[in-house]
Design an enzyme around this catalytic site. Sequence first.
Site, mmCIF file in Angstrom:
data_model
loop_
_atom_site.group_PDB
_atom_site.id
_atom_site.type_symbol
_atom_site.label_atom_id
_atom_site.label_comp_id
_atom_site.label_asym_id
_atom_site.label_seq_id
_atom_site.Cartn_x
_atom_site.Cartn_y
_atom_site.Cartn_z
ATOM 1 N N CYS A 99 47.561 24.519 -8.925
ATOM 2 C CA CYS A 99 47.201 24.347 -10.440
ATOM 3 C C CYS A 99 47.958 24.528 -11.362
ATOM 4 C CB CYS A 99 45.374 24.565 -10.808
ATOM 5 S SG CYS A 99 46.139 26.687 -10.791
ATOM 6 N N TYR A 100 48.643 25.529 -12.019
ATOM 7 C CA TYR A 100 49.405 26.130 -12.822
ATOM 8 C C TYR A 100 50.772 25.589 -12.287
ATOM 9 C CZ TYR A 100 47.155 29.393 -14.818
ATOM 10 O OH TYR A 100 45.975 30.692 -15.405
#
EC number: 1.2.1.38
Length: 351
Positions: free
Chosen positions: A154-155
């Site tokens: 996600c990051y």
Amino acid sequence: MNVAIVGATGYGGIQSVNLLKDNKNYKISYLGGYKTSGTKWSDNFPFIKLDSNNLIEKISIDRIADKADVALLCLPNGISSTLTRGLLEKGVKVIDLSADYRYKSLEQWKRIYSNEAAKYKRDDDDLCKEAVYGLPEINNKDISKARLIACPGCYPTSALIPLIPFLSQGIIDNEGIIIDSKSGTSGGGRESSQKLLFSECGDGLSAYGLINHRHTSEIEQIASFISGNDIELLFTPHLLPMIRGMHSTIYGRLRDPGLTSSDCRIILENFYRNYSNIRVLPVDIYPSTKWVKNTNEIHLSVKVDNRNGRIILLSVIDNLLKGQTGQAIQNLNLISGLPLNNGLEMINHYP
């Protein structure tokens, strides 16, 4: 196309069921779990209706191969590697939501995920090299032909999408990139954790994983590939007391300090003009996580500080959708020959 959802009762699995259950192009043909095997889906999630295939089965390569064309592996790091080769050998394509195949070198994975490496004795460097990094904005052609796709973290998703247009064209320096990201608690998964208890994280903001967060090396690997140069950057994640959402602020140094905010906005807009889920906001409009909650969109904004030649990039995503399962469904669409955002036309019920 028949789809197996393996690890169906984690957040990734739940989102996968939600996104696929009413999609006429796919049939959820298998639900697999460990702790919940033998139970009914409706007993675990009575608020998410499935018309058929209500049983969560014990995870079995043979059962998955008998029932599915593609497997979405929504499993903790390390476990996917115990299933992937067997599934591929039986002709099942694999879309892995864990970090098991994000690195082109198994040795690098072992260094970064040392705890998992000690538990799962892997010998599949060939599959690490074969896997396609599942970021559609840079790899859509390779994804469409792949049998093994490694979905990004996600990051990295929130950081790479705004960075790629500027790295690929040499507009920003390779040195001095800083990424400051903040995530909702669902990014930590569904397993219990003291730091994710409401009384621990509520009403507070805290950084974690400074310098050595696992996603740092993932971002650096792709950024280096895109730019054609070795990139080392600074990445600091923070935990926000909200359920879902991710906000990243990225700083870099422009090679041409004469570029304006409007110039850089045009660069972003032109680069992503064919991606309807990527919205480039007007200059001086800064995105909120609330704007993308429960959608597969990513909103981008850019501002240039001409006093010092710095560029500031902002991005927001729903960490469980564009940051995880929504992106997996985009990859599923690509290998199925369907439009990228098929089944992902979700509406944000603001506020």
